[in-house]
Motif scaffolding. Structure first.
Motif, PDB file in Angstrom:
ATOM      1  N   THR A 114     -79.537  17.795  94.717  1.00  0.00           N
ATOM      2  CA  THR A 114     -80.411  17.442  93.585  1.00  0.00           C
ATOM      3  C   THR A 114     -81.752  16.995  94.143  1.00  0.00           C
ATOM      4  O   THR A 114     -81.812  16.492  95.279  1.00  0.00           O
ATOM      5  CB  THR A 114     -79.810  16.291  92.745  1.00  0.00           C
ATOM      6  OG1 THR A 114     -79.549  15.190  93.618  1.00  0.00           O
ATOM      7  CG2 THR A 114     -78.537  16.694  92.027  1.00  0.00           C
ATOM      8  N   LEU A 121     -76.837  13.259  87.761  1.00  0.00           N
ATOM      9  CA  LEU A 121     -76.423  14.227  86.740  1.00  0.00           C
ATOM     10  C   LEU A 121     -75.180  13.685  86.041  1.00  0.00           C
ATOM     11  O   LEU A 121     -74.466  12.844  86.602  1.00  0.00           O
ATOM     12  CB  LEU A 121     -76.050  15.558  87.397  1.00  0.00           C
ATOM     13  CG  LEU A 121     -77.190  16.430  87.909  1.00  0.00           C
ATOM     14  CD1 LEU A 121     -76.633  17.531  88.798  1.00  0.00           C
ATOM     15  CD2 LEU A 121     -77.964  17.022  86.750  1.00  0.00           C
ATOM     16  N   SER A 185     -79.129  16.072  82.541  1.00  0.00           N
ATOM     17  CA  SER A 185     -79.912  15.273  83.492  1.00  0.00           C
ATOM     18  C   SER A 185     -80.797  14.306  82.714  1.00  0.00           C
ATOM     19  O   SER A 185     -81.166  14.571  81.568  1.00  0.00           O
ATOM     20  CB  SER A 185     -80.765  16.183  84.378  1.00  0.00           C
ATOM     21  OG  SER A 185     -81.526  17.064  83.588  1.00  0.00           O
ATOM     22  N   ASP A 195     -81.772  20.830  88.586  1.00  0.00           N
ATOM     23  CA  ASP A 195     -80.517  20.212  89.044  1.00  0.00           C
ATOM     24  C   ASP A 195     -79.268  20.683  88.271  1.00  0.00           C
ATOM     25  O   ASP A 195     -78.268  21.039  88.891  1.00  0.00           O
ATOM     26  CB  ASP A 195     -80.611  18.681  88.977  1.00  0.00           C
ATOM     27  CG  ASP A 195     -81.601  18.103  89.983  1.00  0.00           C
ATOM     28  OD1 ASP A 195     -82.000  18.833  90.903  1.00  0.00           O
ATOM     29  OD2 ASP A 195     -81.976  16.920  89.832  1.00  0.00           O
ATOM     30  N   PRO A 196     -79.299  20.694  86.934  1.00  0.00           N
ATOM     31  CA  PRO A 196     -78.077  21.103  86.214  1.00  0.00           C
ATOM     32  C   PRO A 196     -77.668  22.543  86.499  1.00  0.00           C
ATOM     33  O   PRO A 196     -76.476  22.842  86.660  1.00  0.00           O
ATOM     34  CB  PRO A 196     -78.472  20.946  84.731  1.00  0.00           C
ATOM     35  CG  PRO A 196     -79.598  19.972  84.729  1.00  0.00           C
ATOM     36  CD  PRO A 196     -80.357  20.240  85.994  1.00  0.00           C
TER      37      PRO A 196
END
Ligand SMILES: Cc1cc2nc3c(=O)[nH]c(=O)nc-3n(C[C@H](O)[C@H](O)[C@H](O)COP(=O)(O)O)c2cc1C
Length: 269
Positions: A114, A121, A185, A195-196
């Motif tokens: 991340t 997350l 997030s 990130d997701p």
């Protein structure tokens, strides 16, 4: 907090050289040290613990002794097959993925990279078809309302065709999948968009190795952020938004060969 076991440390400086935020420096005695106040910049990436050849570093409570030994990696050809043979599955068996397989799959999430290693997350997994039925029926009800009110046509004029399918009762959003995993997030995360998706891409690839079929649902990302009742059911902490959604379950179809997608434009400089 980073702890150096001076009885074991060989002063090789591997941890110092690999510390991305330069929290670790070489002290006057040649041992790695963390200067007062610098500890707060530590990303908790645990590189210092992982790189130490003799296991002399403990990072935020994780010692080398606790860490798992390195395992075998798939050879390149197998990995390439994994990437090439993953298909978006839109026909699933009407059965739940065994819970123990699901728990195994979820383990992979911890290693997702991340931005800035901001490890915050959050994931919601719909693990039973009965719960999925709730999401499906609420989704269809809400979408019908939004379509009939004219709101959805205004916001997504390109998706008229899908709207007809929703009105006919088809599950355009969840594709009749028995399960869904939602990654969310916080709005203030440095890489809240990326990130997701990265996290669920890891989950996606590992899922294939268990014979689990998956399908991304970009539609669901929008829809879940729109529909308050479903957002609430996801149980997201305050300030979080749905970032990526992956449908999964046991596939009801088999593909007999790889696809041949057109290669992207790639510049090699
Ligand atoms: C970001 C993203 C969003 C997607 N959203 C949907 C979706 O909402 N519904 C769907 O059926 N497929 C969705 N897909 C799957 C693509 O349509 C699919 O990857 C593409 O057609 C290629 O097929 P393949 O995955 O089998 O190679 C999405 C894929 C990505 C990467």
């Amino acid at each position: 907090m980073i702890l150096i076991n001076k009885d074991m440390c060989m002063k090789c400086q591997a941890c110092v050289k690999d510390c991305v935020v330069k929290v670790l420096t070489t002290g006057a005695d040649g041992f790695p040290e963390v200067k007062e106040d610098d500890g707060r910049y530590c990303l908790n990436c645990q590189h210092c613990m992982a790189i130490c050849p003799v296991g002399a570093v403990e990072c935020n409570g994780v010692s080398a002794a606790q860490a798992k030994a390195l395992g075998a990696l798939p050879p390149p050809e197998t990995m390439m097959n994994l990437v090439a043979q993953r298909r978006s599955i839109r026909q699933f068996k009407d059965e739940d993925v065994p819970q123990e397989t699901l728990l195994k799959l979820l383990e992979s999430l911890a290693w997702t990279p991340t931005g800035c290693n901001v490890h915050n997350l959050t994931f919601t997994v719909v693990s039973h078809r009965s719960e999925m039925d709730f999401f499906r029926s609420e989704m269809n009800k809400s979408l019908r309302f939004l379509i009939n009110s004219g709101l959805l046509r205004l916001a997504y004029p390109k998706f008229q065709r899908y709207m007809g399918e929703v009105l006919r009762g088809e599950d355009v959003i969840f594709r009749n999948a028995p399960h869904v995993i939602v990654a969310a997030s916080p709005k203030n995360a440095p890489c809240k968009e990326a990130d997701p998706w990265i996290a669920l891409s890891y989950f996606d690839l590992v899922a294939q190795t268990y014979g689990i079929g998956t399908c991304w649902s970009g539609f669901a990302v929008h829809a879940l952020n729109w529909i308050g009742k479903l957002r609430k059911r996801l149980g997201l902490p305050k300030g979080y938004r749905v970032g990526a959604v992956l449908l999964f379950g046991l596939p009801a179809v088999t593909y007999h060969r790889q696809t041949s997608p057109k290669q992207f434009e790639i510049r090699i400089l």
